[in-house]
Design a protein around this motif. Structure first.
Motif, mmCIF file in Angstrom:
data_model
loop_
_atom_site.group_PDB
_atom_site.id
_atom_site.type_symbol
_atom_site.label_atom_id
_atom_site.label_comp_id
_atom_site.label_asym_id
_atom_site.label_seq_id
_atom_site.Cartn_x
_atom_site.Cartn_y
_atom_site.Cartn_z
ATOM 1 N N ASN A 44 10.651 17.682 2.439
ATOM 2 C CA ASN A 44 11.437 18.531 1.552
ATOM 3 C C ASN A 44 11.102 18.209 0.094
ATOM 4 N N GLU A 45 11.720 18.916 -0.834
ATOM 5 C CA GLU A 45 11.385 18.770 -2.251
ATOM 6 C C GLU A 45 11.643 17.361 -2.767
ATOM 7 N N ALA A 46 12.751 16.751 -2.359
ATOM 8 C CA ALA A 46 13.075 15.396 -2.814
ATOM 9 C C ALA A 46 12.065 14.385 -2.282
ATOM 10 N N GLU A 47 11.654 14.547 -1.024
ATOM 11 C CA GLU A 47 10.672 13.630 -0.439
ATOM 12 C C GLU A 47 9.316 13.769 -1.132
ATOM 13 N N ILE A 48 8.938 14.989 -1.449
ATOM 14 C CA ILE A 48 7.658 15.213 -2.131
ATOM 15 C C ILE A 48 7.670 14.570 -3.521
ATOM 16 N N LYS A 49 8.748 14.747 -4.256
ATOM 17 C CA LYS A 49 8.844 14.130 -5.587
ATOM 18 C C LYS A 49 8.796 12.607 -5.491
ATOM 19 N N GLY A 50 9.465 12.051 -4.484
ATOM 20 C CA GLY A 50 9.429 10.608 -4.289
ATOM 21 C C GLY A 50 8.038 10.104 -3.956
ATOM 22 N N MET A 51 7.318 10.846 -3.126
ATOM 23 C CA MET A 51 5.946 10.442 -2.776
ATOM 24 C C MET A 51 5.017 10.539 -3.980
ATOM 25 N N GLN A 52 5.198 11.554 -4.805
ATOM 26 C CA GLN A 52 4.390 11.674 -6.019
ATOM 27 C C GLN A 52 4.639 10.490 -6.960
ATOM 28 N N MET A 53 5.889 10.114 -7.115
ATOM 29 C CA MET A 53 6.225 8.977 -7.959
ATOM 30 C C MET A 53 5.656 7.676 -7.395
ATOM 31 N N ALA A 54 5.762 7.506 -6.084
ATOM 32 C CA ALA A 54 5.234 6.297 -5.448
ATOM 33 C C ALA A 54 3.746 6.139 -5.724
ATOM 34 N N HIS A 55 3.002 7.243 -5.721
ATOM 35 C CA HIS A 55 1.561 7.151 -5.939
ATOM 36 C C HIS A 55 1.216 6.895 -7.408
ATOM 37 N N GLU A 56 2.021 7.368 -8.324
ATOM 38 C CA GLU A 56 1.800 7.018 -9.724
ATOM 39 C C GLU A 56 2.031 5.528 -9.941
ATOM 40 N N VAL A 57 3.122 5.026 -9.396
ATOM 41 C CA VAL A 57 3.449 3.607 -9.535
ATOM 42 C C VAL A 57 2.403 2.746 -8.823
ATOM 43 N N ASP A 58 1.960 3.206 -7.653
ATOM 44 C CA ASP A 58 0.939 2.463 -6.911
ATOM 45 C C ASP A 58 -0.381 2.437 -7.668
ATOM 46 N N GLY A 59 -0.673 3.527 -8.390
ATOM 47 C CA GLY A 59 -1.865 3.551 -9.222
ATOM 48 C C GLY A 59 -1.826 2.502 -10.320
ATOM 49 N N VAL A 60 -0.647 2.268 -10.877
ATOM 50 C CA VAL A 60 -0.475 1.216 -11.882
ATOM 51 C C VAL A 60 -0.784 -0.148 -11.274
ATOM 52 N N ALA A 61 -0.219 -0.412 -10.090
ATOM 53 C CA ALA A 61 -0.456 -1.690 -9.421
ATOM 54 C C ALA A 61 -1.932 -1.889 -9.108
ATOM 55 N N MET A 62 -2.596 -0.834 -8.632
ATOM 56 C CA MET A 62 -4.011 -0.947 -8.302
ATOM 57 C C MET A 62 -4.865 -1.148 -9.538
ATOM 58 N N ALA A 63 -4.510 -0.513 -10.650
ATOM 59 C CA ALA A 63 -5.267 -0.717 -11.895
ATOM 60 C C ALA A 63 -5.137 -2.158 -12.365
ATOM 61 N N GLU A 64 -3.928 -2.715 -12.293
ATOM 62 C CA GLU A 64 -3.727 -4.115 -12.663
ATOM 63 C C GLU A 64 -4.566 -5.031 -11.772
ATOM 64 N N PHE A 65 -4.508 -4.772 -10.469
ATOM 65 C CA PHE A 65 -5.235 -5.601 -9.519
ATOM 66 C C PHE A 65 -6.740 -5.486 -9.704
ATOM 67 N N MET A 66 -7.249 -4.260 -9.824
ATOM 68 C CA MET A 66 -8.691 -4.082 -9.921
ATOM 69 C C MET A 66 -9.254 -4.621 -11.231
ATOM 70 N N ALA A 67 -8.500 -4.526 -12.313
ATOM 71 C CA ALA A 67 -8.948 -5.116 -13.576
ATOM 72 C C ALA A 67 -9.122 -6.620 -13.407
ATOM 73 N N TRP A 68 -8.192 -7.249 -12.711
ATOM 74 C CA TRP A 68 -8.294 -8.698 -12.445
ATOM 75 C C TRP A 68 -9.463 -9.007 -11.518
ATOM 76 N N LEU A 69 -9.597 -8.237 -10.425
ATOM 77 C CA LEU A 69 -10.633 -8.537 -9.439
ATOM 78 C C LEU A 69 -12.022 -8.386 -10.032
ATOM 79 N N GLU A 70 -12.267 -7.283 -10.724
ATOM 80 C CA GLU A 70 -13.583 -7.059 -11.318
ATOM 81 C C GLU A 70 -13.919 -8.134 -12.345
ATOM 82 N N LYS A 71 -12.977 -8.447 -13.214
ATOM 83 C CA LYS A 71 -13.202 -9.470 -14.240
ATOM 84 C C LYS A 71 -13.486 -10.825 -13.611
#
Length: 344
Positions: A44-71
């Motif tokens: 439903n609409e609420a679930e879709i909005k929640g999933m979109q937010m989860a992926h934005e937040v997860d992208g932040v976590a992955m950027a932090e992690f990958m910056a550390w791993l590559e360096k």
């Protein structure tokens, strides 16, 4: 059971244990996917909005992690698969609403990346990531508002020509499936070949399904839909469903490659005519860049390169806005979301 001898029993035997299933006589059994499962699969609409937010937040976590791993790897230190899991989980845990990993992280260096459901442990099988081997990382987060599942394959050294070719073929298949438009009522097995076609042209394949359903802040593997060669699953891919797009290629004893995004099924909205109605397409949820210096530009079409650039522009817009200006993770994301140099 005897008191209601005329009644039928609706039971999905694929998701029911044998002890319960054997109690129902064959002449009273209705063996089918339950209504609850089908309703849950369409968000439903609420679930879709929640999933979109989860992926934005997860992208932040992955950027932090990958910056550390590559360096860390480029500085010459080798990182164990277990440390990869620990540092990645810690990056997700710093995000608001994080509960736990959505499944045990798969972090496979070199030949361990060819083990599809590999789990690193501190024993003789554990490998260390340096500049000479690739790493396949399949991971996800469970947040109060959504669930993520993403796979990327990285190489911080000089890959072989074969590895680059296979990385590119898998990515072309990923793009082909993501770009597909299909009519309502299409079962997932019909879509599976779009992701495999470029491997098939080279006489290669992979031994797992291309996509599975994903719950909204629920199970990371959810039915009844799937995208796989299993033609006995006739469940249509419907508007509002969330599925994974994850073709791969694996060489036992050498390496593994997989590119996975989660996608939302949406109305394709083709033109204004009645004939154009009733078609569906995929909308990307995952917001993590691909490693474009592993792509053989000569194997890509203009449309495929455009797809990558447009996807990275979206990643930068959504995730970059959440990162602190001047931070290492924002600089990492900026570099990895730059437009592809097509003059190579």
């Amino acid at each position: 059971m005897e008191a209601c001898a005329e009644n039928k029993v609706w039971l999905d035997q694929k998701r029911c244990n044998h002890a319960v299933a054997r109690l129902v006589p064959d002449d009273r059994l209705v063996d089918d996917v339950t209504t609850a499962a089908r309703m849950k699969a369409v968000k439903n609409e609420a679930e879709i909005k929640g999933m979109q937010m989860a992926h934005e937040v997860d992208g932040v976590a992955m950027a932090e992690f990958m910056a550390w791993l590559e360096k860390t790897v480029l500085a010459g230190r080798k990182v164990s698969e277990v440390e990869v899991d620990r540092v990645l989980t810690a990056a997700r845990a710093r995000q608001d609403g994080f509960l736990e990993p959505s499944f045990p992280t798969i972090a496979g260096v070199g030949s361990n990346g060819a083990i599809i459901h590999y789990k690193a442990c501190e024993n003789d099988t554990m490998k260390y990531l340096g500049q000479e081997d690739p790493i396949l990382i399949d991971s996800g987060g469970q947040y109060v508002y959504g669930t993520t599942d993403v796979t990327r394959t990285w190489h911080f050294g000089k890959p072989t020509e074969e590895f680059v070719e296979m990385y590119t073929r898998v990515l072309k298949g990923h793009i082909a499936l993501d770009s597909t438009v299909f009519p309502e009522g299409t079962p997932g097995f019909v879509l599976d070949a779009f992701a495999r076609q470029f491997l098939w042209k080279a006489g290669r394949n992979y031994g797992h399904g291309t996509g599975h359903g994903v719950g909204a802040a629920l199970n990371v593997h959810e039915g009844p839909q799937s995208i796989s060669p299993r033609y006995n699953n006739q469940e249509p891919v419907k508007n509002g469903m969330i599925v994974s797009n994850e073709p791969g290629y694996y060489v036992p004893g050498s390496y593994g490659i997989r590119h996975e995004n989660l996608v939302l099924v949406v109305d394709a909205k083709i033109g204004d005519s009645e004939e154009g109605k009733g078609f569906l397409k995929f909308e990307k949820l995952t917001l993590i860049p691909f490693q474009t210096n592993l792509v053989n530009i000569d194997m890509m079409t203009v449309e495929e390169l455009d797809w990558i650039d447009q996807y990275h522009e979206k990643v930068w817009k959504k995730v970059g806005a959440r990162l602190e200006d001047g931070s290492e993770e924002k600089e990492w994301l900026r570099r990895n979301c730059e437009k592809i140099n097509r003059s190579k």
